[in-house]
Design an enzyme around this catalytic site. Structure first.
Site, PDB file in Angstrom:
ATOM      1  CG  ASP A   1      -4.978  -1.692   7.523  1.00 17.57           C
ATOM      2  OD1 ASP A   1      -4.069  -2.430   7.096  1.00 17.57           O
ATOM      3  OD2 ASP A   1      -5.991  -1.403   6.867  1.00 17.57           O
TER       4      ASP A   1
ATOM      5  CG  PHE B   1      -7.996   1.509   0.949  1.00 16.04           C
ATOM      6  CD1 PHE B   1      -9.152   1.837   0.249  1.00 16.04           C
ATOM      7  CD2 PHE B   1      -7.501   0.209   0.828  1.00 16.04           C
ATOM      8  CE1 PHE B   1      -9.792   0.897  -0.563  1.00 16.04           C
ATOM      9  CE2 PHE B   1      -8.137  -0.729   0.017  1.00 16.04           C
ATOM     10  CZ  PHE B   1      -9.280  -0.378  -0.675  1.00 16.04           C
TER      11      PHE B   1
ATOM     12  CE  LYS C   1      -1.954  -3.539  -0.199  1.00 19.02           C
ATOM     13  NZ  LYS C   1      -2.408  -3.686  -1.580  1.00 19.02           N
TER      14      LYS C   1
HETATM   15  N1  PLP Z   1      -5.623  -2.092   4.286  1.00 19.00           N
HETATM   16  C1  PLP Z   1      -4.688  -1.382   3.643  1.00 19.00           C
HETATM   17  C2  PLP Z   1      -3.828  -0.424   4.408  1.00 19.00           C
HETATM   18  C3  PLP Z   1      -4.514  -1.530   2.266  1.00 19.00           C
HETATM   19  O1  PLP Z   1      -3.579  -0.800   1.630  1.00 19.00           O
HETATM   20  C4  PLP Z   1      -5.333  -2.449   1.569  1.00 19.00           C
HETATM   21  C5  PLP Z   1      -5.213  -2.600   0.118  1.00 19.00           C
HETATM   22  O2  PLP Z   1      -4.685  -1.774  -0.587  1.00 19.00           O
HETATM   23  C6  PLP Z   1      -6.294  -3.175   2.290  1.00 19.00           C
HETATM   24  C7  PLP Z   1      -6.409  -2.973   3.648  1.00 19.00           C
HETATM   25  C8  PLP Z   1      -7.183  -4.154   1.596  1.00 19.00           C
HETATM   26  O3  PLP Z   1      -6.457  -5.312   1.265  1.00 19.00           O
HETATM   27  P1  PLP Z   1      -7.067  -6.378   0.248  1.00 19.00           P
HETATM   28  O4  PLP Z   1      -7.155  -5.744  -1.086  1.00 19.00           O
HETATM   29  O5  PLP Z   1      -6.094  -7.530   0.315  1.00 19.00           O
HETATM   30  O6  PLP Z   1      -8.414  -6.770   0.783  1.00 19.00           O
END
Ligand code: PLP
Length: 397
Positions: free
Chosen positions: A223, A138, A252
């Site tokens: 990520d 994700f 986050k």
């Molecule tokens: N990358 C990862 C690993 C995530 O868990 C998330 C959100 O859950 C995101 C990116 C996206 O982050 P945002 O909701 O702040 O755009």
């Protein structure tokens, strides 16, 4: 307003993009939240790995209140001291030399992909633009990030998506190797899959990914939007296996509840961005940086990360005891305070029962529960959660 009033106002004016629980929180303190009717909850979800300091940590509240009284926003057309200071803190404690600030995880990943593409265009030419990501990953909800995300459900209905993204199985070097070629610009991977259900790869996986990237001159992007900023017991999850990336994203918990994201990179890669390459109006503004600075200063104090590791081990141990008692628990796993529990039954009903009993958890995949307590959690709150879970799990025997 009471909860039904808040729900009805929301249904009238807010786009229907979220499946929400019928609860509206109005106050928080430490590991606890209170709803509009005064019911108390133990928050072991922390706004999905965001509220690392719990709620209303005094030093955090002081820092953002003082900053709000002084200056909030000027844009990146001018210099911002705290932005440079947290840039320095992040670089001093990671592989990185330079940072770009934005507002969210998806934006941090957009910055990472743009940086990788522009770097490789200069280095390897126009044809090298493909980003390989993992199945079940994700990466966010912008158009490019739903293309990057390895889950069909987030893409459906939004086609055509930006081209140049493909997915291979997570924790499998064989498929990754087969997918890599001269067109591979970068491999983007979560060191532990979060939304995918707290999936921890084998201990030599990231080293193998790094080797393949080296072989194909592809960049390695981590990520760490969910795993970063202390969640796994290290500042960044990659430190557990000591395999550094070329680019890393966080968001986050970076602002401990205030929206801020960041894309970190080595000088060699970061230098591919020049004035005009990328920008964000709000990215790294005074208030966001005051929040991140307050959090980082606490996070980097002695013993803070030790508490995360120690409490994570304690929690896992207690959960393994629960597994012995409740046969629908199939697996318990975790790193630091990022914990997943696989079940033989759907997780949704357990989450709902938990909320009734005053415990906040979630279920990112159908048969997986996820627990993301505040990083300041203590043994007594973990014991309280275990007691609530033990009792409510009996209803599912
Ligand atoms: N990358 C990862 C690993 C995530 O868990 C998330 C959100 O859950 C995101 C990116 C996206 O982050 P945002 O909701 O702040 O755009």
């Amino acid at each position: 307003m009471n909860t039904p009033e808040i729900i009805s106002l929301t249904q009238k004016y807010i786009m229907n993009t979220y499946g929400r629980h019928p609860i509206a929180f109005v106050r928080g303190e430490g590991c606890y939240l209170w709803d509009a009717e005064g019911k108390k909850y133990l928050d072991f979800l922390t706004g999905i790995a965001v509220d690392g300091l719990g709620h209303c940590h005094p030093a955090f509240v002081k820092a953002i209140s003082e900053q709000a009284n002084q200056i909030v926003h000027t844009s990146n057309l001018f210099y911002i001291q705290a932005q440079a200071e947290i840039g320095q803190l992040l670089c001093d404690h990671s592989f990185a030399d330079k940072v770009f600030f934005c507002n969210s995880g998806a934006e941090a990943n957009e910055a990472a992909v743009k940086l990788a593409r522009v770097y490789q265009k200069k280095k390897k030419g126009d044809g090298c633009f493909e980003i390989i990501t993992m199945q079940n990953s994700f990466h966010g909800r912008t158009l490019a990030m739903i293309a990057a995300t390895g889950q069909e459900k987030v893409k459906k209905g939004f086609e055509p998506l930006p081209e140049g993204f493909s997915h291979v199985p997570f924790d499998d070097l064989h498929f990754l190797e087969k997918a890599m070629n001269d067109k591979t610009c970068a491999v983007m991977v979560e060191p532990i899959q979060g939304e995918g259900g707290v999936r921890i790869p084998s201990s030599d996986y990231l080293a193998g990914v790094r080797q393949l990237c080296q072989k194909h001159q592809a960049l390695l992007i981590y990520d760490e939007v969910q795993t970063g900023m202390g969640r796994t017991g290290k500042l960044f999850a990659y430190e557990h296996v000591k395999v550094a990336p070329d680019i890393l994203t966080v968001a986050k918990s970076l602002g401990a509840g205030f929206p801020i994201g960041a894309c970190l990179a080595s000088d060699e890669v970061a230098n591919a961005f020049v004035p005009g390459s990328h920008a964000s109006t709000f990215g790294g503004n005074f208030l966001a940086c005051a929040a991140a600075k307050a959090f980082l200063q606490i996070l980097l104090q002695n013993h803070f990360l030790e508490n995360v590791e120690e409490m994570g081990k304690y929690f896992l141990n207690q959960l393994h005891q629960l597994k012995k008692k409740h046969s629908f628990i199939e697996e318990v796993r975790g790193q630091g305070l990022m914990i997943g529990i696989d079940l033989s039954i759907p997780g949704k009903a357990i989450v709902e029962k938990g909320l009734q009993a005053g415990l906040i958890l979630n279920s990112p995949q159908e048969k997986t529960l996820r627990i993301l307590p505040p990083l300041i959690v203590k043994q007594k709150e973990i014991d309280e959660a275990i007691q609530i879970m033990d009792k409510l799990f009996e209803d599912f025997a």
